[in-house]
Design an enzyme around this catalytic site. Structure first.
Site, PDB file in Angstrom:
ATOM      1  N   LYS A   4       1.073  -1.085  -0.018  1.00 27.29           N
ATOM      2  CA  LYS A   4      -0.025  -0.147   0.256  1.00 27.29           C
ATOM      3  C   LYS A   4       0.722   1.269  -0.121  1.00 27.29           C
ATOM      4  CE  LYS A   4      -3.368   2.543   2.904  1.00 27.29           C
ATOM      5  NZ  LYS A   4      -4.223   2.604   4.099  1.00 27.29           N
ATOM      6  N   ASP A  26      -2.399  10.020   4.350  1.00 30.90           N
ATOM      7  CA  ASP A  26      -3.824   9.683   4.472  1.00 30.90           C
ATOM      8  C   ASP A  26      -4.589  10.787   5.286  1.00 30.90           C
ATOM      9  OD1 ASP A  26      -6.297   8.551   4.411  1.00 30.90           O
ATOM     10  OD2 ASP A  26      -5.719   6.809   5.669  1.00 30.90           O
ATOM     11  N   LYS A  67     -10.203  12.569   8.816  1.00 35.82           N
ATOM     12  CA  LYS A  67      -9.681  12.027   9.866  1.00 35.82           C
ATOM     13  C   LYS A  67      -9.559  13.230  10.979  1.00 35.82           C
ATOM     14  CE  LYS A  67      -6.512   8.404   8.464  1.00 35.82           C
ATOM     15  NZ  LYS A  67      -7.393   7.177   8.919  1.00 35.82           N
ATOM     16  N   ASP A 111       1.688   5.991   5.926  1.00 34.80           N
ATOM     17  CA  ASP A 111       0.583   5.014   5.061  1.00 34.80           C
ATOM     18  C   ASP A 111       1.197   4.448   3.916  1.00 34.80           C
ATOM     19  OD1 ASP A 111      -1.887   3.766   5.441  1.00 34.80           O
ATOM     20  OD2 ASP A 111      -2.953   5.282   4.748  1.00 34.80           O
ATOM     21  N   ASP A 140     -12.165   7.368   3.726  1.00 35.41           N
ATOM     22  CA  ASP A 140     -11.102   6.744   4.638  1.00 35.41           C
ATOM     23  C   ASP A 140     -10.710   5.344   4.335  1.00 35.41           C
ATOM     24  OD1 ASP A 140      -8.743   7.336   6.078  1.00 35.41           O
ATOM     25  OD2 ASP A 140     -10.206   7.355   8.013  1.00 35.41           O
ATOM     26  N   GLU A 151      -9.474   3.792   1.989  1.00 40.28           N
ATOM     27  CA  GLU A 151      -8.758   4.053   0.519  1.00 40.28           C
ATOM     28  C   GLU A 151      -7.838   3.155   0.336  1.00 40.28           C
ATOM     29  OE1 GLU A 151      -7.654   5.337   3.344  1.00 40.28           O
ATOM     30  OE2 GLU A 151      -5.516   4.992   2.972  1.00 40.28           O
ATOM     31  N   ARG A 166      -7.701  -0.184   0.498  1.00 34.01           N
ATOM     32  CA  ARG A 166      -8.445  -1.316   0.032  1.00 34.01           C
ATOM     33  C   ARG A 166      -8.636  -1.182  -1.507  1.00 34.01           C
ATOM     34  NH1 ARG A 166     -13.077  -1.872   4.344  1.00 34.01           N
ATOM     35  NH2 ARG A 166     -11.254  -0.661   5.626  1.00 34.01           N
TER      36      ARG A 166
HETATM   37  N1  BES Z   1      -4.414   4.467   6.979  1.00 38.07           N
HETATM   38  C1  BES Z   1      -5.608   3.743   7.681  1.00 38.07           C
HETATM   39  C2  BES Z   1      -5.389   2.902   8.621  1.00 38.07           C
HETATM   40  C3  BES Z   1      -4.409   3.028   9.651  1.00 38.07           C
HETATM   41  C4  BES Z   1      -4.590   3.333  11.084  1.00 38.07           C
HETATM   42  C5  BES Z   1      -3.103   2.909   9.364  1.00 38.07           C
HETATM   43  C6  BES Z   1      -3.776   3.534  12.258  1.00 38.07           C
HETATM   44  C7  BES Z   1      -2.061   3.038  10.696  1.00 38.07           C
HETATM   45  C8  BES Z   1      -2.538   3.343  11.917  1.00 38.07           C
HETATM   46  C9  BES Z   1      -6.677   3.620   6.717  1.00 38.07           C
HETATM   47  O1  BES Z   1      -6.697   4.019   5.452  1.00 38.07           O
HETATM   48  C10 BES Z   1      -8.245   3.749   7.559  1.00 38.07           C
HETATM   49  O2  BES Z   1      -8.274   5.023   7.680  1.00 38.07           O
HETATM   50  N2  BES Z   1      -8.922   2.828   7.679  1.00 38.07           N
HETATM   51  C11 BES Z   1      -9.987   3.094   8.208  1.00 38.07           C
HETATM   52  C12 BES Z   1     -11.184   2.011   7.742  1.00 38.07           C
HETATM   53  C13 BES Z   1     -12.666   2.434   8.362  1.00 38.07           C
HETATM   54  C14 BES Z   1     -13.051   3.738   7.715  1.00 38.07           C
HETATM   55  C15 BES Z   1     -13.540   1.296   7.608  1.00 38.07           C
HETATM   56  C16 BES Z   1      -9.901   2.702   9.769  1.00 38.07           C
HETATM   57  O3  BES Z   1      -9.259   1.826  10.083  1.00 38.07           O
HETATM   58  O4  BES Z   1     -10.542   3.413  10.588  1.00 38.07           O
HETATM   59 ZN    ZN Z   2      -4.720   4.506   4.902  1.00 41.13          ZN
HETATM   60 ZN    ZN Z   3      -7.775   5.851   5.413  1.00 36.81          ZN
END
Ligand code: BES
Ligand code: ZN
Ligand code: ZN
Length: 486
Positions: free
Chosen positions: A249, A254, A261, A272, A331, A333, A335
């Site tokens: 990834k 992000d 966020k 990220d 967020d 993104e 996937r």
């Molecule tokens: N990049 C984040 C995940 C992340 C969180 C990486 C903490 C490192 C530390 C990812 O893109 C994300 O924001 N995921 C969301 C998904 C949700 C909206 C379904 C999450 O985990 O909150």
């Molecule tokens: Zn992310």
């Molecule tokens: Zn994200």
């Protein structure tokens, strides 16, 4: 500063030496006087005390007792060695020591290497943006090892690997303001050239021609174009005709996009692209070590930001393979960009695909920084081996359930899939989303927890840890059964 690890045969009694011993009797004679010997013996007799440090005139001598296999597993002993090695770093640097010698008195080669590894990885610094970098720079430059039967290849591999972990950490630590998708790809290109890896970087036009709808949707809010990097290492005489494909990834930053966020969750989001950095650094090390395995690394890269043209919740996008996705959270993104890369991977008819990504806060919440979440489909033949490598290098994988039932959570009323699964099982539904785009043996690794540390944890320095590099390298090295690990 990355110290070089070298094998030598001579012990310089005036130098800074670390004696690895199994028991007191292993200490070479004539090095310590009677009083010192008494002191060492007394210290080591104390419970739990395995390290004794003597401050001799102008140099340091350390004695580290290594536990015997039995009470603890070898994996744990190696990790203890790495950590003990690291624990000496600050003392050595305080004394402005430039060279240290690890004396492996009991011919415990793997332990001696692990010790050197902990020292080398713990010596990492990211000083680029500091005015006082010259004063701050660690003094340690050379780690010598005296170890009777230790093979040179193992030292060479360790040097290559530590260098790759350093590169990975620095890529992660570099702020997004100076590392957009194109710059990240340019860094990969430089690494590829150095290691003799074939690289192709697809620009936005080519990404559009391939209809990578996930990558393009995430990129809509960015002023910088996306990239898709393809690195291919196919050595002559490779043991596999079909490649092992890594996918990383590469979200260079992000913000969450329109589903912005909260501030504090954004603070570390330059990390990220840790999966991207890990796969590029792993293939870099694999090529430099000339491992006889055909490996490909794919990296979709972009930042994820809100903007006038950014994709929004409610949008329906069409992925590279034609699947339509209802975006309910911008967020989620990672996937979306990974799905297109997993589709792209099909063209290789791969033996195995491993993706590695900072994918979900849910994986971090479940495991902390102590391990990564692992899921797989159809990879029974490979997954246990990867888990074993994970323990060996202490980049541990906790297998999450991956039952079909979770697929239900991704059903959409108006599209083939939605990009979020709801409140529960976030790491698993993210994995299930990706699975939809795979039709080969596939392993998914969610490194959201261990990829980035606010605070140093032994040889895992603060910031990017480089997790995944040693894991993938070790897995590939043992892949053909001709690895050199014990
Ligand atoms: N990049 C984040 C995940 C992340 C969180 C990486 C903490 C490192 C530390 C990812 O893109 C994300 O924001 N995921 C969301 C998904 C949700 C909206 C379904 C999450 O985990 O909150
Ligand atoms: Zn992310
Ligand atoms: Zn994200």
């Amino acid at each position: 500063m990355l110290p070089q690890i070298l094998k030598t045969t001579e012990i310089n009694p005036e130098g800074t030496n670390i004696y690895l011993i199994r028991e007191i009797a292993d200490l070479p004679a004539d090095i310590f006087n009677v009083k010192e010997n008494e002191y060492i013996t007394k210290q080591l007799a104390e419970k739990d005390q395995n390290t004794v440090i003597l401050n001799k005139l102008g140099h340091i001598a350390a004695i580290c007792r290594i536990e015997a296999d039995g009470k603890k597993t070898l994996d744990k002993i190696f990790e203890k060695c790495r950590k003990t090695g690291e624990s000496l770093i600050s003392i050595l640097n305080e004394h402005k020591t430039e060279s240290v010698c690890i004396v492996d008195t009991s011919n415990l080669q793997s332990e001696a290497l692990a010790f050197a590894e902990g020292m080398a990885l713990g010596n990492y610094q990211f000083l680029k943006y500091r005015k006082d970098q010259k004063e701050k720079e660690a003094s340690l430059k050379t780690i010598e090892i005296v170890s009777q039967d230790l093979e040179q290849t193992r030292i060479t591999e360790l040097n290559i690997l530590c260098n790759a972990v350093y590169k990975c950490r620095t890529l992660i630590n570099e702020p997004a303001s100076s590392l957009n998708a194109e710059k990240l790809s340019a860094e990969f290109e430089a690494m590829a050239v150095e290691a003799g890896i074939k690289i192709e970087i697809l620009n936005k036009q080519k990404i559009e021609a391939l209809k990578m709808g996930g990558l393009l949707a995430v990129n809509l809010g960015s002023i910088d174009p996306p990239t898709f990097s393809i690195m291919e290492y196919r050595p002559e005489g490779a043991i596999n005709a079909k490649p092992v494909v890594f996918v990383g990834k590469g979200v260079v930053y992000d913000t969450g996009g329109m589903s912005l966020k909260p501030t504090t969750s954004m603070d570390t989001m330059k990390c990220d692209m840790s999966g991207a950095a890990a796969v590029a650094s792993a293939i870099f090390a694999i090529a430099l070590a000339k491992l006889p395995v055909y490996v490909v690394a794919l990296v979709p890269a972009t930042d994820n930001r809100p903007d006038g043209n950014a994709y929004v919740p409610g949008d329906i996008i069409t992925m590279m393979d034609g699947t339509t996705v209802e975006v309910l959270n911008t967020d989620a993104e990672g996937r979306l960009i990974l799905a297109d890369a997993l589709t792209y991977a099909k063209k290789y008819d791969p033996l195995l695909v491993i993706d590695i990504a900072t994918l979900t806060g849910a994986a971090e919440a479940a495991l902390g920084h102590y391990g990564m979440a692992g899921m797989h489909n159809n990879a029974e033949q490979y997954f246990p081996q990867l888990v074993k490598s994970g323990f060996g290098v202490s980049e541990r994988i906790a297998e999450f359930p991956f039952w079909d039932d979770y697929e239900e959570l991704l059903k959409s009323e108006i599209a083939d899939l939605k990009n979020i699964g709801g409140r529960v099982a976030g790491a698993i539904t993210a994995g299930k989303f990706l699975q939809h785009f795979t039709e080969y043996p596939w392993i998914h690794l969610d490194i959201a927890g261990p990829a980035f540390l606010d605070k140093r944890d032994s040889y895992r320095t603060a910031g990017g840890t480089g997790v995944g590099v040693r894991l993938l390298f070790d897995f590939v090295r043992d892949f053909g059964g001709n690895g050199v690990r014990d």
